[in-house]
Structure formats: structure tokens, C-alpha cells
Write a protein that holds these residues in place. Structure first.
Motif, PDB file in Angstrom:
ATOM      1  N   GLY A   9      53.913 -60.149  -9.697  1.00 50.18           N
ATOM      2  CA  GLY A   9      52.606 -60.114  -9.041  1.00 50.18           C
ATOM      3  C   GLY A   9      51.609 -59.251  -9.795  1.00 50.18           C
ATOM      4  O   GLY A   9      50.422 -59.569  -9.877  1.00 50.18           O
ATOM      5  N   ALA A  10      52.099 -58.152 -10.360  1.00 58.14           N
ATOM      6  CA  ALA A  10      51.216 -57.283 -11.145  1.00 58.14           C
ATOM      7  C   ALA A  10      50.721 -57.993 -12.394  1.00 58.14           C
ATOM      8  O   ALA A  10      49.535 -57.903 -12.742  1.00 58.14           O
ATOM      9  CB  ALA A  10      51.953 -56.003 -11.520  1.00 58.14           C
ATOM     10  N   ILE A  11      51.628 -58.699 -13.069  1.00 59.30           N
ATOM     11  CA  ILE A  11      51.224 -59.458 -14.268  1.00 59.30           C
ATOM     12  C   ILE A  11      50.185 -60.513 -13.896  1.00 59.30           C
ATOM     13  O   ILE A  11      49.171 -60.681 -14.574  1.00 59.30           O
ATOM     14  CB  ILE A  11      52.451 -60.110 -14.936  1.00 59.30           C
ATOM     15  CG1 ILE A  11      53.385 -59.041 -15.483  1.00 59.30           C
ATOM     16  CG2 ILE A  11      52.044 -61.102 -16.009  1.00 59.30           C
ATOM     17  CD1 ILE A  11      52.795 -58.202 -16.589  1.00 59.30           C
ATOM     18  N   THR A  12      50.425 -61.222 -12.795  1.00 62.99           N
ATOM     19  CA  THR A  12      49.466 -62.236 -12.352  1.00 62.99           C
ATOM     20  C   THR A  12      48.108 -61.611 -12.050  1.00 62.99           C
ATOM     21  O   THR A  12      47.069 -62.136 -12.459  1.00 62.99           O
ATOM     22  CB  THR A  12      49.996 -62.963 -11.107  1.00 62.99           C
ATOM     23  OG1 THR A  12      51.234 -63.597 -11.423  1.00 62.99           O
ATOM     24  CG2 THR A  12      49.010 -64.006 -10.618  1.00 62.99           C
ATOM     25  N   GLY A  13      48.109 -60.490 -11.355  1.00 61.29           N
ATOM     26  CA  GLY A  13      46.854 -59.834 -11.025  1.00 61.29           C
ATOM     27  C   GLY A  13      46.092 -59.345 -12.240  1.00 61.29           C
ATOM     28  O   GLY A  13      44.880 -59.547 -12.349  1.00 61.29           O
ATOM     29  N   VAL A  14      46.807 -58.729 -13.164  1.00 60.24           N
ATOM     30  CA  VAL A  14      46.161 -58.227 -14.382  1.00 60.24           C
ATOM     31  C   VAL A  14      45.569 -59.374 -15.190  1.00 60.24           C
ATOM     32  O   VAL A  14      44.427 -59.301 -15.666  1.00 60.24           O
ATOM     33  CB  VAL A  14      47.162 -57.406 -15.228  1.00 60.24           C
ATOM     34  CG1 VAL A  14      46.629 -57.164 -16.624  1.00 60.24           C
ATOM     35  CG2 VAL A  14      47.473 -56.098 -14.547  1.00 60.24           C
ATOM     36  N   LEU A  15      46.341 -60.452 -15.351  1.00 62.50           N
ATOM     37  CA  LEU A  15      45.843 -61.579 -16.135  1.00 62.50           C
ATOM     38  C   LEU A  15      44.669 -62.273 -15.446  1.00 62.50           C
ATOM     39  O   LEU A  15      43.713 -62.692 -16.109  1.00 62.50           O
ATOM     40  CB  LEU A  15      46.963 -62.582 -16.396  1.00 62.50           C
ATOM     41  CG  LEU A  15      48.031 -62.128 -17.386  1.00 62.50           C
ATOM     42  CD1 LEU A  15      49.140 -63.165 -17.484  1.00 62.50           C
ATOM     43  CD2 LEU A  15      47.428 -61.857 -18.753  1.00 62.50           C
ATOM     44  N   THR A  16      44.718 -62.373 -14.130  1.00 64.04           N
ATOM     45  CA  THR A  16      43.622 -63.005 -13.401  1.00 64.04           C
ATOM     46  C   THR A  16      42.323 -62.237 -13.602  1.00 64.04           C
ATOM     47  O   THR A  16      41.269 -62.820 -13.863  1.00 64.04           O
ATOM     48  CB  THR A  16      43.958 -63.100 -11.899  1.00 64.04           C
ATOM     49  OG1 THR A  16      45.144 -63.870 -11.740  1.00 64.04           O
ATOM     50  CG2 THR A  16      42.847 -63.750 -11.117  1.00 64.04           C
ATOM     51  N   VAL A  17      42.394 -60.917 -13.497  1.00 66.60           N
ATOM     52  CA  VAL A  17      41.200 -60.093 -13.689  1.00 66.60           C
ATOM     53  C   VAL A  17      40.751 -60.132 -15.146  1.00 66.60           C
ATOM     54  O   VAL A  17      39.561 -60.235 -15.442  1.00 66.60           O
ATOM     55  CB  VAL A  17      41.467 -58.647 -13.215  1.00 66.60           C
ATOM     56  CG1 VAL A  17      40.337 -57.724 -13.598  1.00 66.60           C
ATOM     57  CG2 VAL A  17      41.691 -58.619 -11.720  1.00 66.60           C
TER      58      VAL A  17
END
Length: 72
Positions: A9-17
């Protein structure tokens, strides 16, 4: 499994931003797909996070000696 899910989830959030993918409505899912800004980058971020989650979960199962759980 919770740490694997948190990392994914952290990877997804960082990449999304980082990609600047946006959601114009407060709900998600396939019904809101037409409200996504940069939808291909959003899907890429979700796929990357899913791969991280799967990889960490599978490696945790292997490290715990639960190879039987990995057999199909």
C-alpha cells in the motif's frame, strides 16, 4: 501478512503521488474510472503495489517453512 500489505500500500501511495494520478470523486472502483487523472499511471502504481505485496507475502511464507501453502 499485514506488513506485506502495508508495504504494498505504501508503494502504491508513493507511486500514485509521484505520478500525479488524481481521483476527482470521493469514491473509487471501476465506476469511477472515468474520473481518474492519468489512469494508466494509476493502474501501474496499483500493479506495482500488488506485486510488492505478493512478493513479500510469498517470501514470508517460504521463510516460515510453509512451502505447502505455495503449492498449487
Amino acid at each position: 501478512m499485514i506488513p506485506a500489505t502495508m508495504a504494498g500500500g505504501a508503494i502504491t501511495g508513493v507511486l500514485t503521488v509521484t505520478f500525479g494520478a488524481t481521483m476527482a470523486v470521493p469514491h473509487g472502483g471501476f465506476l469511477a474510472a472515468d474520473h481518474l487523472g492519468k489512469p494508466l499511471l494509476f493502474v501501474t502504481a496499483v500493479a506495482a503495489g500488488s506485486l510488492v505485496t505478493a512478493g513479500l507475502a510469498l517470501s514470508a511464507l517460504a521463510a516460515l517453512g510453509l512451502e505447502w501453502a505455495l503449492e498449487s
